[in-house]
Write an enzyme that holds these catalytic residues in place. Sequence first.
Site, short mmCIF file in Angstrom:
data_model
loop_
_atom_site.label_atom_id
_atom_site.label_comp_id
_atom_site.label_asym_id
_atom_site.label_seq_id
_atom_site.Cartn_x
_atom_site.Cartn_y
_atom_site.Cartn_z
N SER A 124 10.74 -12.57 -6.07
CA SER A 124 11.99 -12.14 -6.72
C SER A 124 13.19 -12.52 -5.85
CB SER A 124 11.94 -10.63 -6.96
OG SER A 124 13.04 -10.20 -7.74
N ASP B 235 -3.13 -8.83 8.62
CA ASP B 235 -1.93 -8.69 9.45
C ASP B 235 -1.82 -7.30 10.06
OD1 ASP B 235 -1.57 -7.60 6.94
OD2 ASP B 235 0.47 -8.32 6.66
N CYS C 87 0.83 -1.19 0.00
CA CYS C 87 0.00 0.00 0.00
C CYS C 87 0.87 1.26 0.00
CB CYS C 87 -0.89 0.01 1.24
SG CYS C 87 -1.74 -1.55 1.54
N LEU D 287 9.51 -14.22 -10.89
CA LEU D 287 10.50 -13.95 -11.92
C LEU D 287 11.40 -15.18 -12.04
CD1 LEU D 287 11.53 -10.27 -11.05
CD2 LEU D 287 9.62 -11.08 -12.44
#
Length: 599
Positions: free
Chosen positions: A350, A91, A2, A249
């Site tokens: 990643s 969370d 966010c 990725l």
Amino acid sequence: MCAIFGIIGEYNDNQAKSALSLLSHRGPDYCGITQKKNLFFAHQRLSILDTHHRSHQPLKHKNILLSFNGEIYNFQELKSELYFDFQTQSDSEVIIAAYLKWGIDFVKHLRGMFAIALMDGDTLYLFRDRLGKKPLFYLEGSSFVFASEIKALKPFLSTCKLDNDALLSYLSFLAPTPPHTFYEGIKKLAAGEYLAYKEGQVTCKRYFDLLDAPSVLITTKEEALKKIETLLEESIELRLSADVPVASLLSGGIDSATINYFAKLKAMPLQTYTLGYKEFAKYDERENARQSAEFLGLSNTQIEIDENDFIRASDKVMDTLDEPLNDPAAVPLYLLFEQIKKDGYKVVMSGEGADELFLGYRQYFEYLDIQGAATLAHKNWLKKYFRANFSMNREWEWYKRIFDDTLLFRSSGEKFTDLQKNQLMRRNVKDNESLKYLKSYRQRFEGSQHKDESIWYSYIDLNIFQAEHFLTKLDRVSMAHSIESRTPFLDHKLASALFSIDPKLRYGDGITKSLLKEVMRNKLDTKILTRKKKGFSNPYMEYLINSKKINLIQEVNTQTGMFHKKKLDEYINTASRGSFKQHVWGLYVLSYWIKKNLL
């Protein structure tokens, strides 16, 4: 994932909401605002966990307000030990409950990536996660303003001025070092820091340091491999949790293959993505990635870009980054995330951090070897020789430092040395002047239990090269497309464990990523384990020259007079022949920012 934003003090309602809207790409699913006199506290939400509206932020509990960007991977575990009337499955609420139990030490119980703004009565606390995955900027003035990106703070600057320390540290280390940004007045928290603001007073403190990990706690390879595998598998499993689709990725190397191996082991095979370059096979990893995907039994989507794609996206990327960042891979990565978003993914795995933790750069071993020259008894004549025979090549600088008895390794991201800057810039730059940007880190290292220089290599690279360079790039270009990027190698428990291993176990056999390769030896194909490292290389200099966009460097210098024209031309000409390419890309990015913001 966010955006957080807030103002303490007087504010204009329209200006505040307009600034907040500049962060909508980070959280397009919901915009929440809590405001009253002298307080504007806001949040842009990208819904990943508990996408229900009950988890919208800012969250409120009595006199506490929370705006949180990130993921707390151990929140379910924390929930079980916190006595709190939980109303959500997110969370975020766990942060408030943890704060009520442990005070500001709550942050030490979190495992994840985060930028947190927590308002308790008239006191604001800002936290940046331990390894710097999530950004947090602030501006002190008549009011105190904070935000996830610089673009939301710019409207509150009375004038736009270049910060001198940001410029010099950028030229040295690819990105401005904390607390500096290119905008005079706007500062950033460093990895592992928190800030307290009360009644106009700002206090910054460090709550986490990798050097606090005990030195040489793990002394056998068997114990090291067992610890690494356990924590790595755990870290990846924690980061697979999401209520939205997750992708990954995939290059031809060991880092991304490791992540995808363990993800599949947990019955969560991920859709993988690889980038290739039209007409530039030497930069292309598509065939290697295809082989890795085939071995792992995964689907692989290959994205091809050409010069037109790169040039089309380059200006967008520089605007996305807000300030100069010397990483040409930001452009192709932006294009890769553009496609991933079109395919409907909101979370991407990643492999950042593996090189720094497992000594994956060959130059680490070169530095360790050169470090031995410091013990030469008779080196005065060598010192004089190197002083009298300047060379632009980095190896010259390395040996000069050894014979000068000064700090050799200053991060893998070091580009312009102080002597190079002195020759290039129309100002006096003293030799070793850039050490002031590393001073606090070096002091902590020298005051710690850790004595092996390889630990210093990893430590400064994780704090500067990784946190301020690679992670800045990854955060901005992924969030530009409203995608959350997760980096399992940069789990603080895993990183601390690596710092507790006898350093010689990491480099004693002279093999890069030796311990990681040992862990994965019977899990990945030998081809993956032995492939030569490529990194995320790309034909940026060819594109820059062919498109003639490189001319911007001389154009801006003509207006500013910042650099000596002859030396600038020398760098540009050398880059066209394949040397000092990233130096020149850095000058191009700088020129773009100066033209847009100062001219």
